[in-house]
Write a protein that holds these residues in place. Structure first.
Motif, PDB file in Angstrom:
ATOM      1  N   GLY A   6       0.790  -1.228   0.000  1.00 22.06           N
ATOM      2  CA  GLY A   6       0.000   0.000   0.000  1.00 22.06           C
ATOM      3  C   GLY A   6       0.818   1.272   0.000  1.00 22.06           C
ATOM      4  N   GLN A   7       2.118   1.167   0.267  1.00 22.56           N
ATOM      5  CA  GLN A   7       3.011   2.333   0.260  1.00 22.56           C
ATOM      6  C   GLN A   7       3.805   2.435  -1.042  1.00 22.56           C
ATOM      7  OE1 GLN A   7       2.817   4.482   2.904  1.00 22.56           O
ATOM      8  NE2 GLN A   7       1.167   3.066   3.453  1.00 22.56           N
ATOM      9  N   GLY A   8       3.542   1.533  -1.969  1.00 23.35           N
ATOM     10  CA  GLY A   8       4.254   1.551  -3.241  1.00 23.35           C
ATOM     11  C   GLY A   8       5.596   0.835  -3.204  1.00 23.35           C
ATOM     12  N   ARG A   9       5.884   0.141  -2.105  1.00 29.30           N
ATOM     13  CA  ARG A   9       7.131  -0.622  -2.015  1.00 29.30           C
ATOM     14  C   ARG A   9       6.951  -1.957  -2.721  1.00 29.30           C
ATOM     15  NH1 ARG A   9       7.261   0.317   4.331  1.00 29.30           N
ATOM     16  NH2 ARG A   9       5.257  -0.656   3.876  1.00 29.30           N
ATOM     17  N   ALA A  10       8.036  -2.469  -3.263  1.00 30.66           N
ATOM     18  CA  ALA A  10       7.998  -3.760  -3.946  1.00 30.66           C
ATOM     19  C   ALA A  10       8.692  -4.820  -3.104  1.00 30.66           C
ATOM     20  CB  ALA A  10       8.668  -3.661  -5.315  1.00 30.66           C
ATOM     21  N   TRP A  11       8.112  -6.009  -3.109  1.00 31.20           N
ATOM     22  CA  TRP A  11       8.647  -7.193  -2.451  1.00 31.20           C
ATOM     23  C   TRP A  11       8.664  -8.290  -3.500  1.00 31.20           C
ATOM     24  CZ3 TRP A  11       9.857  -6.552   2.682  1.00 31.20           C
ATOM     25  CH2 TRP A  11       9.300  -5.441   3.317  1.00 31.20           C
ATOM     26  N   GLY A  12       9.569  -9.205  -3.388  1.00 28.32           N
ATOM     27  CA  GLY A  12       9.560 -10.277  -4.362  1.00 28.32           C
ATOM     28  C   GLY A  12      10.361 -11.462  -3.916  1.00 28.32           C
ATOM     29  N   GLY A  13      10.146 -12.558  -4.611  1.00 21.98           N
ATOM     30  CA  GLY A  13      10.908 -13.759  -4.338  1.00 21.98           C
ATOM     31  C   GLY A  13      10.235 -15.007  -4.845  1.00 21.98           C
ATOM     32  N   HIS A  14      10.804 -16.108  -4.419  1.00 22.72           N
ATOM     33  CA  HIS A  14      10.348 -17.454  -4.741  1.00 22.72           C
ATOM     34  C   HIS A  14       9.105 -17.733  -3.893  1.00 22.72           C
ATOM     35  CE1 HIS A  14      11.087 -21.734  -5.692  1.00 22.72           C
ATOM     36  NE2 HIS A  14      10.668 -21.963  -4.466  1.00 22.72           N
ATOM     37  N   VAL A  15       8.016 -18.157  -4.519  1.00 28.82           N
ATOM     38  CA  VAL A  15       6.749 -18.356  -3.818  1.00 28.82           C
ATOM     39  C   VAL A  15       6.763 -19.667  -3.046  1.00 28.82           C
ATOM     40  CG1 VAL A  15       4.247 -18.584  -4.086  1.00 28.82           C
ATOM     41  CG2 VAL A  15       5.525 -16.995  -5.535  1.00 28.82           C
ATOM     42  N   LEU A  16       6.295 -19.595  -1.790  1.00 31.55           N
ATOM     43  CA  LEU A  16       6.160 -20.774  -0.937  1.00 31.55           C
ATOM     44  C   LEU A  16       4.692 -21.035  -0.661  1.00 31.55           C
ATOM     45  CD1 LEU A  16       8.932 -19.926   1.691  1.00 31.55           C
ATOM     46  CD2 LEU A  16       9.132 -21.427  -0.306  1.00 31.55           C
ATOM     47  N   GLU A  17       4.395 -22.262  -0.215  1.00 35.97           N
ATOM     48  CA  GLU A  17       3.026 -22.584   0.185  1.00 35.97           C
ATOM     49  C   GLU A  17       2.596 -21.622   1.285  1.00 35.97           C
ATOM     50  OE1 GLU A  17       2.698 -26.713   1.219  1.00 35.97           O
ATOM     51  OE2 GLU A  17       3.021 -27.347  -0.852  1.00 35.97           O
ATOM     52  N   GLY A  18       1.327 -21.249   1.255  1.00 36.95           N
ATOM     53  CA  GLY A  18       0.802 -20.294   2.221  1.00 36.95           C
ATOM     54  C   GLY A  18       0.568 -18.922   1.627  1.00 36.95           C
ATOM     55  N   THR A  19       0.870 -18.758   0.327  1.00 36.02           N
ATOM     56  CA  THR A  19       0.559 -17.503  -0.358  1.00 36.02           C
ATOM     57  C   THR A  19      -0.898 -17.580  -0.795  1.00 36.02           C
ATOM     58  OG1 THR A  19       2.843 -17.217  -1.049  1.00 36.02           O
ATOM     59  CG2 THR A  19       1.178 -15.997  -2.274  1.00 36.02           C
ATOM     60  N   ARG A  20      -1.725 -16.728  -0.205  1.00 35.78           N
ATOM     61  CA  ARG A  20      -3.180 -16.799  -0.368  1.00 35.78           C
ATOM     62  C   ARG A  20      -3.705 -15.753  -1.350  1.00 35.78           C
ATOM     63  NH1 ARG A  20      -4.498 -21.653   1.054  1.00 35.78           N
ATOM     64  NH2 ARG A  20      -3.447 -22.225   2.972  1.00 35.78           N
ATOM     65  N   VAL A  21      -4.537 -16.217  -2.260  1.00 38.00           N
ATOM     66  CA  VAL A  21      -5.115 -15.388  -3.318  1.00 38.00           C
ATOM     67  C   VAL A  21      -6.202 -14.464  -2.768  1.00 38.00           C
ATOM     68  CG1 VAL A  21      -6.580 -15.502  -5.393  1.00 38.00           C
ATOM     69  CG2 VAL A  21      -4.664 -17.087  -5.129  1.00 38.00           C
ATOM     70  N   PHE A  22      -6.178 -13.210  -3.200  1.00 42.59           N
ATOM     71  CA  PHE A  22      -7.340 -12.327  -3.083  1.00 42.59           C
ATOM     72  C   PHE A  22      -8.087 -12.394  -4.418  1.00 42.59           C
ATOM     73  CE2 PHE A  22      -9.410  -8.201  -3.717  1.00 42.59           C
ATOM     74  CZ  PHE A  22     -10.291  -8.230  -2.656  1.00 42.59           C
ATOM     75  N   ALA A  23      -7.378 -12.108  -5.488  1.00 40.39           N
ATOM     76  CA  ALA A  23      -7.893 -12.244  -6.854  1.00 40.39           C
ATOM     77  C   ALA A  23      -6.689 -12.533  -7.738  1.00 40.39           C
ATOM     78  CB  ALA A  23      -8.592 -10.970  -7.315  1.00 40.39           C
ATOM     79  N   CYS A  24      -6.801 -13.516  -8.627  1.00 34.34           N
ATOM     80  CA  CYS A  24      -5.634 -13.871  -9.443  1.00 34.34           C
ATOM     81  C   CYS A  24      -6.082 -14.431 -10.783  1.00 34.34           C
ATOM     82  CB  CYS A  24      -4.777 -14.893  -8.700  1.00 34.34           C
ATOM     83  SG  CYS A  24      -3.286 -15.353  -9.589  1.00 34.34           S
ATOM     84  N   GLU A  25      -5.617 -13.803 -11.850  1.00 36.97           N
ATOM     85  CA  GLU A  25      -5.848 -14.279 -13.207  1.00 36.97           C
ATOM     86  C   GLU A  25      -4.556 -14.911 -13.717  1.00 36.97           C
ATOM     87  OE1 GLU A  25      -9.035 -10.765 -14.297  1.00 36.97           O
ATOM     88  OE2 GLU A  25      -6.926 -10.509 -14.851  1.00 36.97           O
ATOM     89  N   TYR A  26      -4.686 -16.028 -14.434  1.00 32.91           N
ATOM     90  CA  TYR A  26      -3.502 -16.737 -14.896  1.00 32.91           C
ATOM     91  C   TYR A  26      -3.596 -17.038 -16.380  1.00 32.91           C
ATOM     92  CZ  TYR A  26      -6.465 -20.888 -14.690  1.00 32.91           C
ATOM     93  OH  TYR A  26      -7.490 -21.788 -14.884  1.00 32.91           O
ATOM     94  N   ALA A  27      -2.429 -17.241 -16.964  1.00 32.14           N
ATOM     95  CA  ALA A  27      -2.289 -17.828 -18.293  1.00 32.14           C
ATOM     96  C   ALA A  27      -1.206 -18.890 -18.172  1.00 32.14           C
ATOM     97  CB  ALA A  27      -1.905 -16.788 -19.333  1.00 32.14           C
ATOM     98  N   ILE A  28      -1.497 -20.077 -18.675  1.00 33.10           N
ATOM     99  CA  ILE A  28      -0.527 -21.164 -18.683  1.00 33.10           C
ATOM    100  C   ILE A  28      -0.334 -21.608 -20.124  1.00 33.10           C
ATOM    101  CG2 ILE A  28       0.033 -23.502 -17.908  1.00 33.10           C
ATOM    102  CD1 ILE A  28      -1.871 -23.029 -15.518  1.00 33.10           C
ATOM    103  N   TRP A  29       0.891 -21.457 -20.609  1.00 30.45           N
ATOM    104  CA  TRP A  29       1.239 -21.938 -21.934  1.00 30.45           C
ATOM    105  C   TRP A  29       1.639 -23.400 -21.777  1.00 30.45           C
ATOM    106  CZ3 TRP A  29       1.551 -17.039 -20.443  1.00 30.45           C
ATOM    107  CH2 TRP A  29       1.175 -16.045 -21.350  1.00 30.45           C
ATOM    108  N   VAL A  30       0.828 -24.292 -22.325  1.00 25.46           N
ATOM    109  CA  VAL A  30       1.113 -25.726 -22.269  1.00 25.46           C
ATOM    110  C   VAL A  30       2.043 -26.030 -23.437  1.00 25.46           C
ATOM    111  CG1 VAL A  30       0.129 -28.038 -22.273  1.00 25.46           C
ATOM    112  CG2 VAL A  30      -1.164 -26.121 -21.268  1.00 25.46           C
TER     113      VAL A  30
END
Length: 143
Positions: free
Chosen positions: A97-121
């Motif tokens: 909410g302050q415009g700061r960026a965080w990032g990294g490798h995703v672990l279990e426990g990351t919970r969706v609020f809203a998420c759209e995906y595209a998967i190239w098979v």
């Protein structure tokens, strides 16, 4: 190097409260995806991420226990050596909410609020992750 073609692209959205990794792995199982590329955007209610300490060859995890926007999400689907289960490797860049960026490798426990995906098979050789003694990571073997 391996060469792949795009078989199809799946697009959709995850449900609020879903664990991102579990939901994407479930989609891969449901649709028989052994090799794929993932892109997503949206928001999370909370995130569990990790940073890989190269010198010590260990992941250092941290939690962002607040709502955040998914500024960029990218990853892939392959298999761990000796497993028939899909393995989702995903990285997120999140904005708070302050415009700061965080990032990294995703672990279990990351919970969706809203998420759209595209998967190239992808069609081509199945990619498997094997332990890499030089980095300590599970990586695709070179062709």
């Amino acid at each position: 190097m391996a060469e792949f073609g795009v078989q199809r692209v799946l697009m959709g959205r995850l449900r609020r409260g879903d664990d991102i990794l579990e939901a994407l792995a479930g989609l891969a199982r449901q649709h028989g995806i052994t090799t794929g590329w993932i892109q997503l955007l949206g928001a999370v209610e909370r995130a569990r991420l990790a940073f890989y300490e190269q010198a010590q060859q260990v992941y250092r995890d941290f939690t962002l226990d607040e709502p955040a926007e998914i500024l960029a999400g990218t990853g892939n689907i392959s298999r761990l050596a000796g497993s028939d289960e899909p393995f989702v490797h995903l990285h997120l860049t999140l904005g708070d909410g302050q415009g700061r960026a965080w990032g990294g490798h995703v672990l279990e426990g990351t919970r969706v609020f809203a998420c759209e995906y595209a998967i190239w098979v992808l069609s081509g050789p199945a990619l498997e992750r094997h332990p890499d003694p030089e980095t300590g990571l599970k990586l695709w073997r070179p062709a």
